[in-house]
Design a protein around this motif. Sequence first.
Motif, PDB file in Angstrom:
ATOM      1  N   PHE A  32       0.814  -1.210   0.000  1.00 10.80           N
ATOM      2  CA  PHE A  32       0.000   0.000   0.000  1.00 10.80           C
ATOM      3  C   PHE A  32       0.854   1.269   0.000  1.00 10.80           C
ATOM      4  O   PHE A  32       0.482   2.264  -0.617  1.00 10.80           O
ATOM      5  CB  PHE A  32      -0.928  -0.004   1.218  1.00 10.80           C
ATOM      6  N   LYS A  33       1.989   1.238   0.683  1.00 11.81           N
ATOM      7  CA  LYS A  33       2.844   2.432   0.762  1.00 11.81           C
ATOM      8  C   LYS A  33       3.340   2.850  -0.623  1.00 11.81           C
ATOM      9  O   LYS A  33       3.479   4.032  -0.900  1.00 11.81           O
ATOM     10  CB  LYS A  33       4.036   2.177   1.680  1.00 11.81           C
ATOM     11  N   LYS A  34       3.606   1.895  -1.497  1.00 14.70           N
ATOM     12  CA  LYS A  34       4.109   2.209  -2.823  1.00 14.70           C
ATOM     13  C   LYS A  34       3.055   2.951  -3.648  1.00 14.70           C
ATOM     14  O   LYS A  34       3.371   3.828  -4.434  1.00 14.70           O
ATOM     15  CB  LYS A  34       4.534   0.931  -3.535  1.00 14.70           C
ATOM     16  N   TYR A  35       1.786   2.619  -3.473  1.00 14.87           N
ATOM     17  CA  TYR A  35       0.703   3.175  -4.284  1.00 14.87           C
ATOM     18  C   TYR A  35      -0.192   4.136  -3.503  1.00 14.87           C
ATOM     19  O   TYR A  35      -1.351   4.313  -3.843  1.00 14.87           O
ATOM     20  CB  TYR A  35      -0.134   2.040  -4.871  1.00 14.87           C
ATOM     21  N   ARG A  36       0.326   4.776  -2.460  1.00 13.52           N
ATOM     22  CA  ARG A  36      -0.474   5.648  -1.607  1.00 13.52           C
ATOM     23  C   ARG A  36      -1.115   6.788  -2.401  1.00 13.52           C
ATOM     24  O   ARG A  36      -2.305   7.063  -2.256  1.00 13.52           O
ATOM     25  CB  ARG A  36       0.378   6.211  -0.481  1.00 13.52           C
ATOM     26  N   GLU A  37      -0.359   7.471  -3.245  1.00 14.11           N
ATOM     27  CA  GLU A  37      -0.917   8.586  -4.018  1.00 14.11           C
ATOM     28  C   GLU A  37      -1.971   8.090  -5.007  1.00 14.11           C
ATOM     29  O   GLU A  37      -3.008   8.720  -5.191  1.00 14.11           O
ATOM     30  CB  GLU A  37       0.195   9.311  -4.782  1.00 14.11           C
ATOM     31  N   LEU A  38      -1.735   6.948  -5.609  1.00 18.08           N
ATOM     32  CA  LEU A  38      -2.690   6.372  -6.560  1.00 18.08           C
ATOM     33  C   LEU A  38      -3.998   6.018  -5.862  1.00 18.08           C
ATOM     34  O   LEU A  38      -5.084   6.320  -6.362  1.00 18.08           O
ATOM     35  CB  LEU A  38      -2.087   5.141  -7.225  1.00 18.08           C
ATOM     36  N   TRP A  39      -3.909   5.401  -4.692  1.00 18.94           N
ATOM     37  CA  TRP A  39      -5.112   5.058  -3.930  1.00 18.94           C
ATOM     38  C   TRP A  39      -5.863   6.312  -3.502  1.00 18.94           C
ATOM     39  O   TRP A  39      -7.089   6.365  -3.563  1.00 18.94           O
ATOM     40  CB  TRP A  39      -4.748   4.227  -2.692  1.00 18.94           C
ATOM     41  N   GLY A  40      -5.133   7.327  -3.064  1.00 21.39           N
ATOM     42  CA  GLY A  40      -5.774   8.568  -2.643  1.00 21.39           C
ATOM     43  C   GLY A  40      -6.511   9.239  -3.786  1.00 21.39           C
ATOM     44  O   GLY A  40      -7.658   9.683  -3.638  1.00 21.39           O
ATOM     45  N   SER A  41      -5.883   9.299  -4.933  1.00 18.21           N
ATOM     46  CA  SER A  41      -6.523   9.909  -6.097  1.00 18.21           C
ATOM     47  C   SER A  41      -7.745   9.111  -6.530  1.00 18.21           C
ATOM     48  O   SER A  41      -8.784   9.682  -6.885  1.00 18.21           O
ATOM     49  CB  SER A  41      -5.538   9.991  -7.257  1.00 18.21           C
ATOM     50  N   THR A  42      -7.642   7.800  -6.511  1.00 19.45           N
ATOM     51  CA  THR A  42      -8.770   6.944  -6.883  1.00 19.45           C
ATOM     52  C   THR A  42      -9.934   7.141  -5.919  1.00 19.45           C
ATOM     53  O   THR A  42     -11.096   7.232  -6.331  1.00 19.45           O
ATOM     54  CB  THR A  42      -8.338   5.470  -6.899  1.00 19.45           C
ATOM     55  N   LEU A  43      -9.636   7.247  -4.641  1.00 18.59           N
ATOM     56  CA  LEU A  43     -10.678   7.447  -3.644  1.00 18.59           C
ATOM     57  C   LEU A  43     -11.376   8.790  -3.841  1.00 18.59           C
ATOM     58  O   LEU A  43     -12.608   8.877  -3.758  1.00 18.59           O
ATOM     59  CB  LEU A  43     -10.079   7.361  -2.234  1.00 18.59           C
ATOM     60  N   VAL A  44     -10.621   9.828  -4.137  1.00 18.66           N
ATOM     61  CA  VAL A  44     -11.216  11.143  -4.387  1.00 18.66           C
ATOM     62  C   VAL A  44     -12.157  11.084  -5.587  1.00 18.66           C
ATOM     63  O   VAL A  44     -13.267  11.617  -5.547  1.00 18.66           O
ATOM     64  CB  VAL A  44     -10.110  12.206  -4.604  1.00 18.66           C
ATOM     65  N   VAL A  45     -11.752  10.412  -6.644  1.00 16.78           N
ATOM     66  CA  VAL A  45     -12.597  10.301  -7.834  1.00 16.78           C
ATOM     67  C   VAL A  45     -13.865   9.514  -7.522  1.00 16.78           C
ATOM     68  O   VAL A  45     -14.970   9.909  -7.928  1.00 16.78           O
ATOM     69  CB  VAL A  45     -11.812   9.652  -8.992  1.00 16.78           C
ATOM     70  N   LEU A  46     -13.752   8.415  -6.791  1.00 16.97           N
ATOM     71  CA  LEU A  46     -14.933   7.618  -6.457  1.00 16.97           C
ATOM     72  C   LEU A  46     -15.923   8.392  -5.596  1.00 16.97           C
ATOM     73  O   LEU A  46     -17.133   8.349  -5.838  1.00 16.97           O
ATOM     74  CB  LEU A  46     -14.513   6.322  -5.758  1.00 16.97           C
ATOM     75  N   VAL A  47     -15.429   9.105  -4.601  1.00 15.35           N
ATOM     76  CA  VAL A  47     -16.314   9.902  -3.741  1.00 15.35           C
ATOM     77  C   VAL A  47     -16.987  11.004  -4.547  1.00 15.35           C
ATOM     78  O   VAL A  47     -18.192  11.243  -4.408  1.00 15.35           O
ATOM     79  CB  VAL A  47     -15.530  10.478  -2.539  1.00 15.35           C
ATOM     80  N   ALA A  48     -16.234  11.664  -5.421  1.00 10.41           N
ATOM     81  CA  ALA A  48     -16.816  12.713  -6.256  1.00 10.41           C
ATOM     82  C   ALA A  48     -17.891  12.142  -7.166  1.00 10.41           C
ATOM     83  O   ALA A  48     -18.950  12.773  -7.362  1.00 10.41           O
ATOM     84  CB  ALA A  48     -15.721  13.398  -7.081  1.00 10.41           C
ATOM     85  N   MET A  49     -17.676  10.955  -7.726  1.00 12.50           N
ATOM     86  CA  MET A  49     -18.677  10.336  -8.596  1.00 12.50           C
ATOM     87  C   MET A  49     -19.929   9.962  -7.822  1.00 12.50           C
ATOM     88  O   MET A  49     -21.049  10.086  -8.329  1.00 12.50           O
ATOM     89  CB  MET A  49     -18.091   9.106  -9.285  1.00 12.50           C
TER      90      MET A  49
END
Length: 75
Positions: A32-49
Motif C-alpha cells: 500500500f505504501k508504494k501506491y499511496r498517491e494512486l489510492w488517494g486519487s482513486t478514492l477522491v474520484v470515487l467519492v466525487a462520482m
Amino acid sequence: MFRRISQYIAEVKGELKKTTWPWDSNPNARGFKKYRELWGSTLVVLVAMIFLGAYVATFDVILSYIVNWLISVAS
C-alpha cells in the motif's frame, strides 16, 4: 512514413520521461505504501462520482415529480 513513425515514438518516449507517476519510486516501498498517491486519487474520484450521482438522481426525482404533477393538472 517510417521516419515519421519513429520520430513520433521518440517524442512519446521523451514526454513519458517528463511525467511523474502516481506511485513511489523508492524500490524499498512495498504494498500500500508504494501506491499511496494512486489510492488517494482513486478514492477522491470515487467519492466525487458518488456525490455527483446523488446530485443528479435527486434532481431527476424532483423534476419527474414536477412533470407528473403538471401532467395531472393539465389533464
